[in-house]
Design an enzyme around this catalytic site. Structure first.
Site, PDB file in Angstrom:
ATOM      1  N   GLU A 298     -49.226  -1.098 -18.856  1.00  0.00           N
ATOM      2  CA  GLU A 298     -50.096  -2.262 -18.660  1.00  0.00           C
ATOM      3  C   GLU A 298     -51.494  -1.860 -18.172  1.00  0.00           C
ATOM      4  O   GLU A 298     -51.889  -2.197 -17.063  1.00  0.00           O
ATOM      5  CB  GLU A 298     -49.471  -3.190 -17.620  1.00  0.00           C
ATOM      6  CG  GLU A 298     -48.109  -3.693 -18.012  1.00  0.00           C
ATOM      7  CD  GLU A 298     -47.448  -4.487 -16.900  1.00  0.00           C
ATOM      8  OE1 GLU A 298     -46.804  -5.494 -17.212  1.00  0.00           O
ATOM      9  OE2 GLU A 298     -47.572  -4.108 -15.713  1.00  0.00           O
ATOM     10  N   PRO A 299     -52.255  -1.167 -18.996  1.00  0.00           N
ATOM     11  CA  PRO A 299     -53.594  -0.782 -18.559  1.00  0.00           C
ATOM     12  C   PRO A 299     -54.510  -1.997 -18.440  1.00  0.00           C
ATOM     13  O   PRO A 299     -54.522  -2.861 -19.306  1.00  0.00           O
ATOM     14  CB  PRO A 299     -54.072   0.147 -19.678  1.00  0.00           C
ATOM     15  CG  PRO A 299     -53.312  -0.288 -20.894  1.00  0.00           C
ATOM     16  CD  PRO A 299     -51.972  -0.746 -20.386  1.00  0.00           C
ATOM     17  N   ARG A 301     -57.800  -1.770 -15.885  1.00  0.00           N
ATOM     18  CA  ARG A 301     -59.031  -1.054 -15.575  1.00  0.00           C
ATOM     19  C   ARG A 301     -59.443  -0.076 -16.686  1.00  0.00           C
ATOM     20  O   ARG A 301     -60.600  -0.044 -17.094  1.00  0.00           O
ATOM     21  CB  ARG A 301     -58.803  -0.277 -14.271  1.00  0.00           C
ATOM     22  CG  ARG A 301     -60.038   0.339 -13.662  1.00  0.00           C
ATOM     23  CD  ARG A 301     -59.648   1.289 -12.535  1.00  0.00           C
ATOM     24  NE  ARG A 301     -58.843   0.658 -11.504  1.00  0.00           N
ATOM     25  CZ  ARG A 301     -59.316  -0.017 -10.465  1.00  0.00           C
ATOM     26  NH1 ARG A 301     -60.606  -0.157 -10.309  1.00  0.00           N
ATOM     27  NH2 ARG A 301     -58.496  -0.554  -9.578  1.00  0.00           N
ATOM     28  N   TYR A 342     -63.017  -2.936  -0.911  1.00  0.00           N
ATOM     29  CA  TYR A 342     -62.345  -1.622  -0.966  1.00  0.00           C
ATOM     30  C   TYR A 342     -63.257  -0.437  -0.681  1.00  0.00           C
ATOM     31  O   TYR A 342     -62.824   0.703  -0.804  1.00  0.00           O
ATOM     32  CB  TYR A 342     -61.776  -1.373  -2.381  1.00  0.00           C
ATOM     33  CG  TYR A 342     -60.981  -2.460  -3.023  1.00  0.00           C
ATOM     34  CD1 TYR A 342     -59.760  -2.883  -2.478  1.00  0.00           C
ATOM     35  CD2 TYR A 342     -61.405  -3.045  -4.206  1.00  0.00           C
ATOM     36  CE1 TYR A 342     -59.012  -3.867  -3.107  1.00  0.00           C
ATOM     37  CE2 TYR A 342     -60.658  -4.029  -4.842  1.00  0.00           C
ATOM     38  CZ  TYR A 342     -59.460  -4.435  -4.284  1.00  0.00           C
ATOM     39  OH  TYR A 342     -58.716  -5.398  -4.904  1.00  0.00           O
ATOM     40  N   CYS A 369     -75.859 -14.470   2.767  1.00  0.00           N
ATOM     41  CA  CYS A 369     -76.077 -14.536   4.193  1.00  0.00           C
ATOM     42  C   CYS A 369     -74.880 -13.876   4.872  1.00  0.00           C
ATOM     43  O   CYS A 369     -74.003 -14.550   5.411  1.00  0.00           O
ATOM     44  CB  CYS A 369     -76.181 -16.003   4.571  1.00  0.00           C
ATOM     45  SG  CYS A 369     -77.114 -16.213   6.044  1.00  0.00           S
TER      46      CYS A 369
END
Ligand SMILES: *Cc1c(COP(=O)(O)O)cnc(C)c1O
Length: 439
Positions: A298-299, A301, A342, A369
């Site tokens: 299940e690629p 990225r 991350y 902000c």
């Protein structure tokens, strides 16, 4: 579409063109910024087609049979992506009813879809059943029971995979590590919970269990954690056979292959990784006396990340002597929350002067902000000034799909590039869009 004499930056679809201006997928970024405005998401659609084809060809050759990639739409989910997946004959993963709706609206054939989620509601399950989703990836006892009831009411026997956790820690950042025993996803093999759920699934009349799923993590550059997971999974499949007589025919090894975000990331050879994983699966299957399963991966990225780029316009450049230089752009964490979430590192290029040496270390800040609204720290770029275009590379995955309207900032448009031509596939949000649900 890339002129072979042009200088490449990080990936071969990013080059330096006329007058030092950055080109993406063979198209001048300054012209695109002028036509569509900034911030702007650009997507090299031909790169996506190539990656899907690479996974399809290599997986079929290496694992055999019906083995194939299943594109994880959560990485980048818009109707135009599902049109590409439909055209390529690819399968897709859906993780929510919203993704399901998007795929359906794009005319994607949902019999080629896998429906994920660790907490599917009855309404989600009903929608997926009524939409003809090909396969559910079931996560829990509650889901199996609800699915059996709702499928029964419709006179359907629903094909499923059961998601289990093999207990593999791929040593990546904890927030993207999901295959360990302690996880909100799936049932652990180690505790016996996975076997218990398998027995339940085999008893339920409106469920057809065909195999097992695991997903160990993301941004992994090493095949060995996948091979370890496959080893655990095939032993599990053998123990299920010994206990129940059921032989799983499908093994889904999840997503997670790494992507090159900066020069310090390795260039990953997906084809070689698939071949070496197939060798491991074949060895493990034969060691356990099992037939070679249909293998799914299940690629997400690795299909879309380096097909993406975000263009911004530089506003202020603030040097704080002894500290750092803040370069503020017209986007930020609302269009790319990955640094805030991350500390993900990106390559940043002064797209107006891509021919100049990256002589300056800068912090790229957004305009929210919020002092944590940063896109990069310590990024080396050719000294930018107000009005320059700044490109952040490799933003195709988990940028648009994670974007928000924080501070009531409208989401940027998405422009697909193919064969040197640009096509608007998501229009820029308007201020009216921002208040459309406000009563
Ligand atoms: C996120 C996810 C993927 C995709 O992972 P990538 O690292 O983007 O390849 C695949 N499968 C599942 C179950 C996921 O949660």
């Amino acid at each position: 579409m890339t002129n072979s004499s042009e200088k490449i930056i990080l990936h071969d679809n990013v080059t330096v063109g006329d007058a030092g201006r950055l080109r993406f997928a063979g198209v001048d970024t300054a012209a695109l910024a002028k036509k569509y405005g900034t911030p702007l998401y650009l997507v090299d659609a031909d790169r996506i087609r190539c990656r899907i084809a690479l996974y399809q060809t290599e997986m079929k050759a290496a694992f055999g049979g019906q083995s194939r990639p299943v594109y994880a739409g959560k990485a980048f989910c818009v109707k135009a992506i599902y049109r590409i997946m439909a055209e390529c004959g690819a399968s897709v993963d859906l993780v929510s009813p919203g993704e399901l709706f998007t795929a359906k609206e794009a005319g994607f054939p949902l019999e080629r879809a896998f429906f994920h989620g660790n907490n599917k509601t009855d309404a989600d399950i009903a929608l997926a059943l009524d939409s003809g989703v090909g396969c559910f990836v079931c996560d829990s006892r509650e889901e199996l029971i609800a699915l059996d009831r709702l499928a029964g009411e419709r006179g359907i026997r629903q094909t499923i995979l059961l998601r289990v956790t093999p207990g593999i820690d791929p040593h990546t950042f904890a927030a993207v590590t999901t295959g360990k025993v302690d996880s909100k996803f799936g049932s652990p093999i180690a505790t016996g919970a996975a076997l218990d759920l398998t027995k339940l699934a085999l008893q339920l009349p409106h469920i057809e269990l065909v195999g097992f799923h695991c997903h160990i993590g993301s941004q992994i550059f090493d095949v060995s954690p996948f091979a370890d997971a496959a080893d655990v999974m095939l032993r599990f499949i053998a123990s299920v056979r010994d206990e129940t007589g059921f032989v799983a025919s499908v093994l889904n090894l999840g997503g997670g292959f790494g992507v090159r975000y900066t020069e310090s990331d390795p260039a990953f050879d997906y084809a070689a990784a698939i071949r070496s994983l197939a060798d491991a699966v074949r060895r493990d299957a034969s060691a356990n006396g099992l037939p070679m399963p249909t293998v799914l991966m299940e690629p997400g990225r690795s299909i879309v990340a380096d097909a993406g780029m975000t263009l911004y316009t530089v506003g202020t450049v603030k040097e704080i002597p002894g500290f750092r230089t803040y370069v503020s752009v017209d986007g930020g964490m609302p269009d790319n929350p990955r640094y805030a979430l991350y500390r993900s590192v990106y390559t940043v290029v002064n797209a107006t002067h891509a021919d100049r040496a990256p002589d300056r270390a800068v912090t790229v800040a957004g305009r929210c902000c919020e002092s944590g609204d940063l896109v990069a720290e310590g990024a080396r770029v050719a000294t930018p000034e107000r009005g320059d275009l700044l490109a952040v590379l490799v933003t195709g995955a988990y940028n648009y799909s994670m974007a928000s309207n924080y501070n009531r900032i409208p989401r940027p448009p998405v422009v697909f590039l193919s064969n040197g031509k640009d096509e608007l596939v998501v229009r820029r949000e308007s201020y009216e869009d921002l208040v459309r649900n406000d009563l």
